[in-house]
Design a protein around this motif. Structure first.
Motif, PDB file in Angstrom:
ATOM      1  N   ALA A 246       0.813  -1.216   0.000  1.00  0.00           N
ATOM      2  CA  ALA A 246       0.000   0.000   0.000  1.00  0.00           C
ATOM      3  C   ALA A 246       0.846   1.265   0.000  1.00  0.00           C
ATOM      4  CB  ALA A 246      -0.940  -0.011   1.217  1.00  0.00           C
ATOM      5  N   ALA A 247       1.842   1.337   0.873  1.00  0.00           N
ATOM      6  CA  ALA A 247       2.641   2.558   0.958  1.00  0.00           C
ATOM      7  C   ALA A 247       3.496   2.746  -0.290  1.00  0.00           C
ATOM      8  CB  ALA A 247       3.524   2.517   2.205  1.00  0.00           C
TER       9      ALA A 247
ATOM     10  N   PRO B 242       1.996   4.652   9.982  1.00  0.00           N
ATOM     11  CA  PRO B 242       0.923   3.946   9.282  1.00  0.00           C
ATOM     12  C   PRO B 242      -0.351   3.894  10.117  1.00  0.00           C
ATOM     13  CG  PRO B 242       2.989   2.758   9.063  1.00  0.00           C
ATOM     14  CD  PRO B 242       3.234   3.847  10.056  1.00  0.00           C
ATOM     15  N   VAL B 243      -1.489   4.011   9.444  1.00  0.00           N
ATOM     16  CA  VAL B 243      -2.788   3.952  10.105  1.00  0.00           C
ATOM     17  C   VAL B 243      -3.260   2.497  10.092  1.00  0.00           C
ATOM     18  CG1 VAL B 243      -5.199   4.686  10.041  1.00  0.00           C
ATOM     19  CG2 VAL B 243      -3.363   6.311   9.473  1.00  0.00           C
TER      20      VAL B 243
ATOM     21  N   LEU C 174       1.402  10.936   2.487  1.00  0.00           N
ATOM     22  CA  LEU C 174       2.584  11.263   1.701  1.00  0.00           C
ATOM     23  C   LEU C 174       2.402  12.566   0.933  1.00  0.00           C
ATOM     24  CD1 LEU C 174       3.413   7.684   0.393  1.00  0.00           C
ATOM     25  CD2 LEU C 174       4.841   9.046   1.930  1.00  0.00           C
ATOM     26  N   ALA C 175       1.204  12.772   0.369  1.00  0.00           N
ATOM     27  CA  ALA C 175       0.951  14.009  -0.377  1.00  0.00           C
ATOM     28  C   ALA C 175       1.046  15.226   0.528  1.00  0.00           C
ATOM     29  CB  ALA C 175      -0.410  13.946  -1.054  1.00  0.00           C
TER      30      ALA C 175
ATOM     31  N   GLY D  67      -5.906   1.241   2.451  1.00  0.00           N
ATOM     32  CA  GLY D  67      -4.502   1.454   2.751  1.00  0.00           C
ATOM     33  C   GLY D  67      -3.782   2.376   1.793  1.00  0.00           C
ATOM     34  N   VAL D  68      -3.932   2.155   0.485  1.00  0.00           N
ATOM     35  CA  VAL D  68      -3.250   2.996  -0.500  1.00  0.00           C
ATOM     36  C   VAL D  68      -3.699   4.443  -0.370  1.00  0.00           C
ATOM     37  CG1 VAL D  68      -2.930   3.455  -2.957  1.00  0.00           C
ATOM     38  CG2 VAL D  68      -2.887   1.101  -2.128  1.00  0.00           C
ATOM     39  N   SER D  69      -5.000   4.659  -0.252  1.00  0.00           N
ATOM     40  CA  SER D  69      -5.528   6.017  -0.187  1.00  0.00           C
ATOM     41  C   SER D  69      -5.062   6.749   1.062  1.00  0.00           C
ATOM     42  CB  SER D  69      -7.059   5.984  -0.250  1.00  0.00           C
ATOM     43  OG  SER D  69      -7.494   5.438  -1.479  1.00  0.00           O
TER      44      SER D  69
END
Length: 337
Positions: free
Chosen positions: A144-145, A306-307, A179-180, A171-173
């Motif tokens: 995901a990351a 990480p969440v 990160l954004a 996870g990706v979102s």
């Protein structure tokens, strides 16, 4: 050792716990005592018949894990017993073009994955876990990351002052939001309800759109939230049912990064809509080992945590898959081995 396998690919009932010999490392290999594994949608898609690539029954599922090296084979350099490591999603993609063997190498669909107590892999198939992260946090990074990182750092990487649209709270979102924001971008997120909207806002999303209330959310993002310009990048995880809205949302010259296939509906893409958007559409498959190394450095430098939605014990692995299937999660679902 104990290891889960999907003995068939019909339903989650096919997830079966097995007792198997503990593998031993050979030349150039390391033995990892697995501490935590995280789930991705692809792990569920494989068993539900929704995976976009080939998939074999009888394999150990899951691509993402963190653990400790407990033995090394001959000629291993740079790693030693006691090192904490995480898996690389693509065990043999070291840069350049993705290998033609990637589908066969893929954990859980082409080769045995990580939902077990021990695993032997090549020394190049793992990287060190950042010191500040737990095993549970570290195991969320490989797919995901790295996918979020790859989406934001393509040929036209996101820079401060630009805008990013993320879809949902998987996870990706969630990593894309984090990160954004670390890159200085304005982040717009979509989600299904107020509770998840609050979580997105708490993570730094500047605007959140409820797609259950705003059906034409792509046009809304362009007209109402970006002054008619559109966003610079869409992290497109929804798939065929959402991509047309993503094209509405992106600015001319921006990028729609194709990642996920969460949706089952497939209304098709209007060619002229895509052509007239003047946007770039890029399809990615997580990323190579250098992308994982870059992501680890970024997490170390920025302090991103990480969440994690929920941690399940190894004995309740099926419940973790059920949680993923419910789509009620925010962030990553982890299994403690």
């Amino acid at each position: 050792m104990r290891a889960y396998r999907f003995d068939a690919l019909n339903s989650l009932d096919d997830l079966v716990l097995h007792d198997e010999p503990t593998p031993q490392p050979q030349r150039g290999e390391v033995l990892v005592k697995i501490d935590a594994v995280s789930l991705n949608f692809r792990d569920l898609a494989v068993v539900l018949g929704r995976y976009v690539g080939p998939a074999d029954a009888g394999l150990i599922p899951c691509s993402d894990a963190a653990g400790e090296i407990v033995a090394v084979g001959e000629s291993v350099s740079g790693l030693k017993v006691g090192d904490r490591v995480i898996s690389a999603f693509h065990p043999r993609w070291f840069g350049g073009r993705i290998p033609m063997t990637a589908a066969r190498d893929a954990y859980g669909s082409g080769s045995d994955g990580w939902l077990a107590e021990y695993k032997v892999v090549s020394q190049e198939a793992v990287v060190r876990l950042p010191d500040g992260l737990s095993f549970e946090e570290g195991c969320t990074l490989p797919c995901a990351a790295v996918t979020a990182w790859t989406a934001l750092s393509g040929a036209a990487p996101i820079r401060a002052g630009q805008s990013v649209l993320t879809l949902g709270t998987g996870g990706v979102s969630i990593f894309a939001v984090q990160l954004a924001k670390a890159l200085g971008a304005t982040v717009i997120g979509t989600t299904s309800g107020p509770a998840k909207a609050e979580r997105l806002a708490a993570l730094g999303a500047d605007h959140v759109v409820n797609y259950n209330e705003v059906a034409e959310w792509g046009r809304h993002v362009r007209r109402q939230l970006t002054g008619g310009e559109g966003v610079d990048c869409v992290v497109e995880v929804g798939g065929p049912a959402t991509v047309n809205q993503s094209i509405h949302a992106v600015r001319p010259g921006g990028e729609v990064v194709l990642i996920g296939f969460l949706s089952e509906e497939n209304p098709g893409i209007d060619y002229f809509h895509l052509k007239n958007s003047r946007a770039t559409v890029r399809s990615i498959g997580v990323g190579d080992r250098p992308a994982l190394e870059d992501l680890v450095r970024a997490v170390n430098r920025t302090g991103i945590r990480p969440v994690i939605d929920q941690v399940f014990p190894f004995e309740d692995a099926r419940a973790a898959f059920e949680r993923l299937k419910s789509a009620a999660h925010v962030g990553k679902i982890v299994i403690k081995v």
